[in-house]
Design a protein around this motif. Sequence first.
Motif, PDB file in Angstrom:
ATOM      1  N   VAL A  89      53.719  32.669  34.168  1.00  0.00           N
ATOM      2  CA  VAL A  89      53.122  33.502  35.207  1.00  0.00           C
ATOM      3  C   VAL A  89      52.098  32.683  35.977  1.00  0.00           C
ATOM      4  O   VAL A  89      51.219  32.057  35.384  1.00  0.00           O
ATOM      5  CB  VAL A  89      52.448  34.751  34.594  1.00  0.00           C
ATOM      6  CG1 VAL A  89      51.704  35.530  35.672  1.00  0.00           C
ATOM      7  CG2 VAL A  89      53.480  35.636  33.923  1.00  0.00           C
ATOM      8  N   LEU A  90      52.248  32.682  37.285  1.00  0.00           N
ATOM      9  CA  LEU A  90      51.296  32.009  38.157  1.00  0.00           C
ATOM     10  C   LEU A  90      50.433  33.061  38.834  1.00  0.00           C
ATOM     11  O   LEU A  90      50.964  33.953  39.499  1.00  0.00           O
ATOM     12  CB  LEU A  90      52.015  31.174  39.215  1.00  0.00           C
ATOM     13  CG  LEU A  90      51.083  30.490  40.203  1.00  0.00           C
ATOM     14  CD1 LEU A  90      51.046  28.991  39.954  1.00  0.00           C
ATOM     15  CD2 LEU A  90      51.516  30.754  41.639  1.00  0.00           C
ATOM     16  N   ARG A  91      49.148  32.970  38.638  1.00  0.00           N
ATOM     17  CA  ARG A  91      48.229  33.921  39.266  1.00  0.00           C
ATOM     18  C   ARG A  91      47.761  33.350  40.591  1.00  0.00           C
ATOM     19  O   ARG A  91      47.039  32.356  40.650  1.00  0.00           O
ATOM     20  CB  ARG A  91      47.057  34.223  38.341  1.00  0.00           C
ATOM     21  CG  ARG A  91      46.004  35.146  38.958  1.00  0.00           C
ATOM     22  CD  ARG A  91      45.248  35.936  37.918  1.00  0.00           C
ATOM     23  NE  ARG A  91      46.132  36.908  37.254  1.00  0.00           N
ATOM     24  CZ  ARG A  91      45.715  37.757  36.307  1.00  0.00           C
ATOM     25  NH1 ARG A  91      44.446  37.729  35.901  1.00  0.00           N
ATOM     26  NH2 ARG A  91      46.565  38.596  35.770  1.00  0.00           N
ATOM     27  N   ALA A  92      48.168  33.995  41.688  1.00  0.00           N
ATOM     28  CA  ALA A  92      47.813  33.507  43.026  1.00  0.00           C
ATOM     29  C   ALA A  92      46.469  34.048  43.480  1.00  0.00           C
ATOM     30  O   ALA A  92      45.679  33.332  44.106  1.00  0.00           O
ATOM     31  CB  ALA A  92      48.901  33.903  44.022  1.00  0.00           C
ATOM     32  N   LEU A  93      46.200  35.323  43.192  1.00  0.00           N
ATOM     33  CA  LEU A  93      44.941  35.972  43.576  1.00  0.00           C
ATOM     34  C   LEU A  93      44.384  36.715  42.380  1.00  0.00           C
ATOM     35  O   LEU A  93      45.144  37.255  41.568  1.00  0.00           O
ATOM     36  CB  LEU A  93      45.167  36.959  44.723  1.00  0.00           C
ATOM     37  CG  LEU A  93      45.604  36.409  46.078  1.00  0.00           C
ATOM     38  CD1 LEU A  93      46.045  37.546  46.993  1.00  0.00           C
ATOM     39  CD2 LEU A  93      44.475  35.613  46.732  1.00  0.00           C
ATOM     40  N   GLU A  94      43.052  36.770  42.288  1.00  0.00           N
ATOM     41  CA  GLU A  94      42.439  37.448  41.160  1.00  0.00           C
ATOM     42  C   GLU A  94      41.231  38.264  41.612  1.00  0.00           C
ATOM     43  O   GLU A  94      40.259  37.723  42.154  1.00  0.00           O
ATOM     44  CB  GLU A  94      42.015  36.435  40.094  1.00  0.00           C
ATOM     45  CG  GLU A  94      41.449  37.082  38.836  1.00  0.00           C
ATOM     46  CD  GLU A  94      41.277  36.091  37.710  1.00  0.00           C
ATOM     47  OE1 GLU A  94      42.168  36.032  36.840  1.00  0.00           O
ATOM     48  OE2 GLU A  94      40.267  35.364  37.719  1.00  0.00           O
ATOM     49  N   ASP A  95      41.329  39.570  41.420  1.00  0.00           N
ATOM     50  CA  ASP A  95      40.203  40.499  41.598  1.00  0.00           C
ATOM     51  C   ASP A  95      39.515  40.324  42.949  1.00  0.00           C
ATOM     52  O   ASP A  95      38.297  40.164  43.039  1.00  0.00           O
ATOM     53  CB  ASP A  95      39.201  40.311  40.467  1.00  0.00           C
ATOM     54  CG  ASP A  95      38.210  41.484  40.378  1.00  0.00           C
ATOM     55  OD1 ASP A  95      38.563  42.585  40.833  1.00  0.00           O
ATOM     56  OD2 ASP A  95      37.092  41.279  39.861  1.00  0.00           O
ATOM     57  N   VAL A  96      40.304  40.376  44.018  1.00  0.00           N
ATOM     58  CA  VAL A  96      39.758  40.229  45.374  1.00  0.00           C
ATOM     59  C   VAL A  96      39.408  41.610  45.925  1.00  0.00           C
ATOM     60  O   VAL A  96      40.267  42.482  46.014  1.00  0.00           O
ATOM     61  CB  VAL A  96      40.762  39.527  46.304  1.00  0.00           C
ATOM     62  CG1 VAL A  96      40.211  39.466  47.730  1.00  0.00           C
ATOM     63  CG2 VAL A  96      41.063  38.124  45.791  1.00  0.00           C
TER      64      VAL A  96
END
Length: 281
Positions: free
Chosen positions: A27-34
Motif C-alpha cells: 500500500v502506497l499512502r499518497a496523502l495523509e490526514d489533509v
Amino acid sequence: MTSGIELRGVTKDFVVRPGRGGPGTSVLRALEDVSLCVPPGEFLTLVGPSGSGKTTLLDLLGGLSRPTAGSVLVDGREVTGPGLDRGIVFQQYALFPWRTTLANVTFGLEQLGLTRRERTERAREHLALVGLDGFEDRYPHELSGGMKQRVAIARSLAYRPGILLMDEPFAALDAQTRDQLQDELLRIWRATGTTVVFITHRIEEAVYLGQRVAVLSSRPGRLKALVDIDLGDRRSTNDLRSDPAFVRYRHDVWTLLHDEVRRAQEAGHLKVQPDGTERAA
C-alpha cells in the motif's frame, strides 16, 4: 455560483501490485490526514515536491477518485463523483483535433440541455473572455500552445462552474507565454469570481497567482503550511516579481518546499536528475 471547498482529514492509499519476482502487493499512502478550507472565490495555489500527492488531491476534488479516509465537500455536500460544478484544466489540452475551436467549447455544453444557438452564444462569450474572439473557426493544429490552453480554459468555464481545478496548466509553455497567461488567468478570475485551485511546481508562479499558497510535505503528502500572500492589487506595478514583498514571499515558500525536497531525497522518494529536475522514485 461560486463554491467553497472543504477537506476533512483526507487520506488516500493506493494498492501497488508487485513487480516480476517481487514481494506481494503493498500500500502506497499518497496523502495523509489533509484538512483544508477554501472559501468561495479564493485563488489557492498548491505546491509540493514530486510525489507529494498534488495531482491526487486534485483528482479527489474533481471526484475522479474517492478518499480512503476522510471526506471532500463542496458547499457542504460530499463529493462522490465528477460534476459540472467543477471544471478541470490539465497540462495537456485534450482538444478534439477534428473540431474547430468553437466546436471544442460547445461539445461539453450539449449535455446541459441548451439549444444549439444557446451553446454557440455561450461558447463565443467564453472564447472572447479568454482573448480568442475571432478564432472560432480555427482547428487545434492552427493554434499555438498558449492558444490551445486558452481554449481548454474556455471549455471548462463555459459550464459556469463554481470551482476551477488546474493541474500545472502552463507547465509545457515557454516563459513568455506562461507569464502572459498568468495575467490572463488573474483577469478571468476577477471577472468570474470562480474559486480556483491551481497546482504548480513553480514557486514564483504560486506566489504570483495565489491569495494563499498551500505547501504539501514529502510523501505521504500532508498540509505543511498555508502562506497568506498580500501583494495588494497585482495590476498596480509592471514589475511585481521584483517587489521586495514578492521576493520575501517567494523565499518563504522556497524554504518550506526546499526542506521537503531534501526529506524526500533522504527517504528515497525523490531523485534529482543531472539537469537538476526532480523525479519521483
